[in-house]
Design an enzyme around this catalytic site. Structure first.
Site: not given
Ligand code: NAD
Ligand code: WQD
Length: 337
Positions: A125, A59, A85, A154, A127, A150
């Site tokens: 998120s 994309l 991410k 968002k 976050t 990151y």
């Molecule tokens: P993920 O990495 O498993 O999935 C993202 C997918 O997007 C992957 O399959 C990757 O190959 C694809 N991708 C990345 N860049 C691309 C590009 N330029 N073109 C086409 N495809 C592309 O991540 P996820 O955990 O499923 O997260 C999905 C969304 O949710 C992300 O936007 C992430 O920031 C957000 N989010 C995730 C979490 C989390 O902890 N997993 C928390 C909050 C928000």
């Molecule tokens: C959870 C808790 C760590 C690993 C992150 C991103 C956030 C969001 C979700 C996308 C924390 C502790 C972790 C380890 C540990 N993603 N921990 N040992 O930090 O809440 O959020 O993922 O938007 O943006 O920052 O999630 O799963 O990394 O950690 O003790 O090896 O576990 O300190 O308290 P977090 P996490």
């Protein structure tokens, strides 16, 4: 109805594709496989038995996004998961994150704004709240300066969508996820972290299976009951279902604002030690862990006030932390067997 799911082979995207197909939607998945594998298509098919249209597209290439929307002129909704991410990586390589998470969003919205009506769901998120002052966190809790590039993508993403929705026929829902965990109960799809996992649950399951020697618990001097940090761990299937409900809300024109925001969490906070205890209970395995210092950038606690999602969206998480951990553990065992 054709729904475009960007990043649809990723962790949350793949589970959402399943729920969309279960609800009768026709799905077009776009993914560049940067953090996923084409094998996920087989996993989705094993669950639903329904075909998905898959386009391997990056994309970040504007022309490819234009071609995509030319090819599929009947897209009625877009769920935009595609993004990078990893928080640490974003600090090391901010431009990668701004390019991937912002450019891709802009290119997709540029095509959507040409449609007579467009419905857009965005992966945001918790976050964006940073360390919120009041728990549980409500949607009107202030968005604070991001700690990482990151997190900043968002916040900027949310602002871009707000600005664009004001002057186009795009209606949007911003979904602020808390901590998504777990795997589909069929164990046909789950999380596939590349390299050493940064997130707690995949690190726990990889330690339990013997891939990592020891889990480091980052800090036990937080002002919480047991000293370890608190998060709201939400089962990915619950999260996926919320996307379908949000999309249906937009398609039915039930949204009351051009851009609505919902927290997606369970409403329950769990400490790291509580997660470890729950994991040991569901897996029957003793986890090798040690307490180390705090991880830079970590907050003390974050858990969602889910009232708005419950009452306005009509969605509620139904899976417990134990369900999520049991499915994550089964998934880990499957992929290592
Ligand atoms: P993920 O990495 O498993 O999935 C993202 C997918 O997007 C992957 O399959 C990757 O190959 C694809 N991708 C990345 N860049 C691309 C590009 N330029 N073109 C086409 N495809 C592309 O991540 P996820 O955990 O499923 O997260 C999905 C969304 O949710 C992300 O936007 C992430 O920031 C957000 N989010 C995730 C979490 C989390 O902890 N997993 C928390 C909050 C928000
Ligand atoms: C959870 C808790 C760590 C690993 C992150 C991103 C956030 C969001 C979700 C996308 C924390 C502790 C972790 C380890 C540990 N993603 N921990 N040992 O930090 O809440 O959020 O993922 O938007 O943006 O920052 O999630 O799963 O990394 O950690 O003790 O090896 O576990 O300190 O308290 P977090 P996490």
């Amino acid at each position: 109805m054709k729904i475009l799911v960007t990043g649809g082979l990723g962790f949350i995207g793949s589970h959402t594709v399943v729920e969309l197909q279960n609800e009768g939607f026709e799905v077009i998945v776009v993914d560049n496989l940067s953090n996923s594998s084409e094998k996920v298509l087989d996993g989705i098919f094993a669950i639903t038995g329904k075909k998905i249209i898959f386009e391997k597209i990056d994309l970040r290439e504007k022309a490819s996004v234009q071609d995509l929307f030319k090819k599929y002129q009947d897209i009625t909704g877009v769920i935009h998961f595609a993004a990078s991410k990893a928080v640490g990586e974003s600090v090391e390589n901010p431009l990668l994150y701004y390019e991937n998470n912002i450019n891709a969003l802009v290119y997709v919205m540029q095509e959507m704004q040409q449609l007579p009506k467009a419905h857009f769901i965005f992966s945001s998120s918790c976050t964006v709240y940073g360390q919120a002052e009041k728990m549980p966190i409500k949607e009107d809790s202030p968005v604070v300066p991001a700690f990482s590039p990151y997190g900043n993508t968002k916040q900027i993403g949310e602002e871009i969508i707000q600005d664009v929705a004001k002057v186009t026929a795009i209606d949007a829902i911003l979904l602020r996820y808390f901590n998504p965990v777990g795997a589909h109960p069929s164990i046909a799809i789950g999380e596939l972290p590349l390299g050493v996992p940064q997130n707690l649950i995949p690190f726990i399951t990889q330690t339990a299976i013997g891939l990592r020697e020891q889990l480091s618990v980052y800090g036990n001097d937080y002002p919480t009951q047991d000293g370890t940090a608190i998060r709201d761990y939400i089962h990915v299937v619950d999260l996926a279902k919320a996307h379908v409900i949000a999309l249906q809300r937009l398609l039915a024109g039930k949204n009351t604002e051009k851009v609505e925001v919902f927290n997606l969490g369970t409403g329950k906070g769990s400490s790291v030690l509580e997660v470890i205890t729950a994991f040991e209970k569901v897996s029957g395995k003793k986890l090798n862990y040690k307490i180390v210092g705090r991880r830079e950038g970590d907050i003390t606690e974050a858990y969602a006030n889910t009232d708005k999602a419950n009452t306005v969206l009509g969605w509620k998480a139904t899976h417990s932390l134990e369900d999520a951990l049991a499915s994550a553990w089964k998934w880990e065992q499957k992929i290592r067997s």
